[in-house]
Design a protein around this motif. Structure first.
Motif, mmCIF file in Angstrom:
data_model
loop_
_atom_site.group_PDB
_atom_site.id
_atom_site.type_symbol
_atom_site.label_atom_id
_atom_site.label_comp_id
_atom_site.label_asym_id
_atom_site.label_seq_id
_atom_site.Cartn_x
_atom_site.Cartn_y
_atom_site.Cartn_z
ATOM 1 N N ASN A 43 5.272 15.898 76.698
ATOM 2 C CA ASN A 43 6.213 17.015 76.602
ATOM 3 C C ASN A 43 5.926 17.832 75.351
ATOM 4 N N CYS A 44 4.730 17.642 74.842
ATOM 5 C CA CYS A 44 4.285 18.378 73.646
ATOM 6 C C CYS A 44 2.960 19.062 74.009
ATOM 7 N N TYR A 94 1.018 20.727 77.498
ATOM 8 C CA TYR A 94 2.275 20.210 78.031
ATOM 9 C C TYR A 94 1.992 19.719 79.446
ATOM 10 N N THR A 695 5.615 25.164 76.155
ATOM 11 C CA THR A 695 6.159 24.294 77.195
ATOM 12 C C THR A 695 6.187 25.096 78.493
#
Lengths: 777, 161
Positions: A43-44, A94, A695
């Motif tokens: 999620n990065c 992401y 993101t």
């Protein structure tokens, strides 16, 4: 035979399987002992993995094993090996897979996957190709110089985000600018987007006790999987077997090898048990590769008559976090950078750049739809600057036989086709002469836009195909090729070619739909709209091989020379007296005399085809020929713009393609219309939306909008049929081409209607509003 | 709906047959059909109700089987693509080249079949409204529209077929 199969609307062989739910796709298989792998995705967008803790997850019910990048230190890639199947040390986009949870069921694996804790130390992100090429930009790959090159013709610049560059140097630019009286420049922006095949990517693997690796995948490249798995896991090529059943949409997105690595790793980690990994829709969009992003600058010069004298092109291709086929798409764009126009002086610099976005792979058109947008918007700008009809400007500059392409391939009618005929026909279809811009009332404007395009493939110079045909004792034929059955009616078209040459009833041809790398003859990949050409040639050769065998045997039976005989449906007869014949069924498994003596046995025809006289592009000039022929075409779109809110309707969309001989018109028309629909979706709404942290914001079909029924325009499709002499019956590839210029034509029409330059995709009403506001309109 | 707290047996009426299967309370109808009963015609495309590839008929109405729990389907009549046999809509999908890869096709056909049952006189607007719940990424939709119109025509002229 009086009835020819060529040019007939033959219904797909697998049609009834598909309308009855019996057609089997890869994820339709299930078995109680099948394990399931579920990905844990980052999620990065860019960061060091500070902590990866799966202690809670590993004790969850049903969990067999959890893998991370630490378990297998391999780097994969079909051009440059830069991508770990699971992130090692840092993540670069992401959605990047960081761990794989293997459990007895998908539900158990999913439940455990959310318990895997990953913490990142965020790094500055590279948000676009333009940012990527800046001096001092954050580096997506710190060790670019250390990566292994799979092909020699890839030129990364270590210490930068440039993974590849390619140049076109043709003619004399100084002369070109000196000869120009009108010069225009434009900048274009095409964000990344997604394939959205309805069947998400999935693969399962099983490692047998003797070391064989059995893979079942939804893929366009079973032979590519076999090669890469063999190399990376150190298993003999022949011990890797890849099966591909029917594929539920691909559009280039299933030519990449990704989940197959993970499935093999998962099987190895669980004692060789079969493991299935199937993307959720969200993973398919964010974790598996998408479509390239492109930032382009084009400068064109023309003389007083509008004849193009110079073209300067800069393409910054965003390949996302990993290269995959990005570099090859860079070549593909550069090679055809001018579009289907004759320009003697060409300067093109194409850079393939890493960013912190989802990585990319081939997408319908292999870079050409993005290229065509930039080229065709430029042509409209030039027409406006010269106060010339965009149709007339294009007409004056279209490339014709006797001229050379940017990579200096000499054009012939067979190699090029007839571009002017396509443009003239499409202009008629859309009624161009009735006006490109019509004001309907004080709120609504109707407008039309044009685009021309061309495409050839960018294939390895040794890419080949093969075919095997074997006779059954009822004189029916099994056709076995290594091409994957996706959407196009490829395998039916191959049966048409075979039926036509062998003069047999097409219903007596049984086509094997599944590919099995152990039993199917080799085929490079089912990509690039090249399958009917390449495999078609192999089928043609296999047919002649079988005919030769049949006539030779029949000649003995009928006591004559093979040349005295003729193949007809169901029998071989003596040309001078058709009453003298032998039934095919009595000969294709050998001929048995009344006394029991038998001559001959099963007829098996074989054919192969390797594309001839291809050469890679020269590093300094781009000179080279990477595809056998071009398919050109012209497109037009008519829209109605509402000035109250800048919403618009797409009224009509037209394509005229020089597809050579169209072997199956209904199927071909469907492909071209479907490709137009996909292109209009990309033109009007589809793209990856990233926030400031990079993101991905729209990784579901609720937020990533595609065209739905009722939103499609009226479609107009027509053909020019200039034969490609080297193809079976003169056909040209056509599966991708409907997409290539359609969003350029859309943006041209909307720019015309709105009175502003719409140079980026998608053209949302907000963009029109913004541009008009900037212009104070 | 059957009340369930743990994995248990349920009975589903599918294509005119009563089928027994073991499900968890959280299992979707799509999962039960595909993984437990081998009826793989209904396809997962998004498992979020966005694409319609998993559409089946429940008491004659199209339902996205990824959005219905298997336990909710007890006491209802379920029709899947496997329950259609040479129907006008299947024939028209074949004749009109209304599919390419075929993955979305079972869902589309079931939605069309529901439409034909419930709105045999459907206008263009009704057809579009109904079929907008499904995505096809290969065709242009023109072929699917042609197929459903032709099937409606067939059914209206010859209700027995």
């Amino acid at each position: 035979m009086s009835d020819s199969y060529i040019g007939k609307d033959v219904i797909r062989k697998e049609a009834w399987d598909k309308v009855s739910g019996r057609a089997k796709y890869n994820s339709d298989y299930s078995s109680p002992n099948l394990l399931h792998g579920v990905l844990v995705c980052s999620n990065c967008a860019h960061g060091y993995i500070k902590r990866l803790d799966y202690s809670q997850a590993v004790n969850m019910p049903g969990v067999k094993k959890i893998l991370t990048g630490a378990d297998y230190s391999i780097l994969c890639g079909s051009i440059i090996q830069d991508r770990p199947p699971l992130a090692v040390g840092k993540v670069r986009y992401y959605g990047e897979p960081v761990a794989l949870v293997i459990a007895a069921s998908e539900a158990e694996a999913s439940a455990a996957a959310v318990r895997v804790v990953v913490e990142y130390e965020k790094l500055p992100t590279v948000n676009s190709p333009a940012e990527a090429i800046q001096a001092g930009a954050p580096l997506v790959h710190d060790y670019l110089g250390d990566y292994k090159h799979v092909i020699p013709e890839v030129y990364p610049t270590p210490g930068t985000n440039i993974v590849h560059q390619v140049k076109i140097r043709k003619g004399d630019m100084q002369q070109g600018w000196a000869d120009s009286v009108c010069v225009i420049e434009g900048s274009y922006l095409l964000p990344q987007a997604d394939h959205i095949a309805m069947e998400t990517r999935n693969a399962r693997a099983e490692v047998l006790p003797d070391g064989q690796i059995i893979i079942h995948s939804s893929s366009q490249a079973p032979f590519g999987i076999r090669k890469q798995i063999s190399e990376h896991f150190g298993v003999e090529l022949g011990k890797v077997v890849v099966h591909v059943p029917l594929v539920g949409g691909a559009y280039g997105g299933k030519a990449a090898v990704q989940l197959e690595f993970l499935a093999v790793m998962a099987s190895m980690a669980t004692g060789g048990q079969p493991v299935m990994i199937s993307n959720t829709r969200e993973q398919d969009i964010m974790a598996s590769p998408g479509k390239i992003g492109l930032e382009a600058r084009i400068k064109l010069g023309a003389d007083a008559k509008g004849i193009l004298k110079a073209g300067e092109y800069t393409f910054l291709l965003g390949t996302g976090a990993y290269a995959d086929t990005g570099p090859r798409m860079g070549n593909s764009i550069a090679m055809n950078c001018t579009g289907p126009y004759k320009i003697d002086n060409v300067w093109c610099d194409t850079y393939c750049l890493y960013t912190n976005h989802t990585y990319v792979t081939s997408f319908r058109g292999f870079g050409h739809s993005s290229l065509t947008f930039a080229v065709e918007r430029s042509m409209d700008k030039l027409a406006a600057a010269m106060n010339m009809d965009p149709l007339e400007l294009r007409r004056r500059n279209l490339i014709t036989p006797g001229q050379t392409s940017p990579s200096q391939v000499m054009m012939t009618p067979s190699i090029l086709g007839n571009v002017p005929a396509c443009l003239d026909k499409v202009a008629k279809l859309i009624n161009w002469d009735k006006g490109a811009r019509i004001r309907l009332d004080n709120q609504r404007i109707k407008a039309k836009g044009l685009a021309c395009f061309w495409k050839t493939s960018n294939s390895p110079t040794d890419a080949f195909a093969a075919a095997i045909i074997s006779f059954n004792s009822d004189a029916s034929i099994n056709l076995n090729v290594g091409a994957v059955k996706i959407g196009p009616s490829t395998k039916t078209t191959l049966a048409q070619i075979l039926a036509e040459i062998m003069q047999v009833d097409i219903n007596k041809i049984h086509v094997e739909m599944e590919v099995n790398t152990r039993t199917s003859p080799h085929h490079w990949k089912t990509v690039a709209s090249m399958t009917t050409f390449m495999v078609g040639r192999a089928v043609e050769e296999a047919a002649y091989d079988a005919i030769h065998q049949i006539l030779s045997l029949a000649a003995i039976v009928l006591q004559c020379a093979p040349g005295d005989l003729h193949m007809s449906p169901g029998r071989v007869y003596y040309k001078d007296d058709p009453g003298l014949y032998v039934d095919l069924a009595d000969i294709v498994h050998g001929y048995k005399y009344p006394n029991g003596h038998t001559i001959g046995s099963q007829i098996i025809g074989r054919g192969t085809y390797v594309m001839s006289r291809l050469s890679p592009m020269n590093k300094e000039t781009g000179q080279g020929k990477t595809g056998p022929y071009w398919t050109p075409g012209a497109q037009a779109v008519e829209i109605e713009l509402n000035l109250a809110d800048y919403s618009y309707k797409i009224l009509r969309a037209a394509t005229v393609l020089d597809a050579g001989k169209v072997l199956n018109p209904a199927s071909a028309r469907g492909l071209v219309m479907g490709a137009m629909g996909m292109g209009l979706g990309l033109g009007s709404r589809e793209y990856y939306i990233y926030d400031q942290e990079q993101t991905l914001q729209n990784s579901s079909l609720r937020t990533y909008k595609v065209l739905r029924i009722g939103e499609q325009p009226e479609y107009l499709v027509d053909w020019i049929e200039t034969p490609h002499e080297a193809s079976a019956f003169g056909e040209r590839g056509l599966a991708e081409h409907g997409i290539l210029g359609i969003h350029a034509a859309l943006a041209n029409a909307l720019s015309e209607a709105a009175g502003v330059e719409l140079d980026q995709l998608p053209v949302l009403p907000e963009l029109i509003w913004q541009k008009r506001k900037e212009q104070q309109l | 709906m059957k009340e369930m707290l743990t994995e248990g047996l349920i009975y589903l009426n599918i294509n005119g047959e009563v089928r027994k299967t073991l499900v968890r309370p959280a299992d979707t109808l799509l999962f039960a059909l595909r993984e437990r009963l081998g009826l793989t015609g209904a396809k997962p495309g998004c498992e979020n109700g966005d694409c319609g590839a998993c559409t089946v008929l429940v008491d004659g109405w199209p339902v996205k089987s990824c959005l219905m729990l298997a336990v909710e389907a007890c006491d209802h009549e379920i029709t899947t693509i496997e329950g259609l046999n040479n129907t006008p809509i299947q024939r028209e999908f074949v004749e009109k080249f209304a599919f390419q890869c075929g993955y979305c096709t079972p869902g589309f056909i079931m939605n069309c079949q529901g439409l034909i049952n419930i709105h045999p006189d459907a206008s263009d607007e009704v057809i579009n409204e109904w079929l907008q719940s499904n995505i096809c990424r290969c065709t242009s939709y023109e072929e699917i529209t042609a197929a459903v119109k032709s099937a409606l025509n067939t059914v209206n002229n010859d209700p027995v077929s």
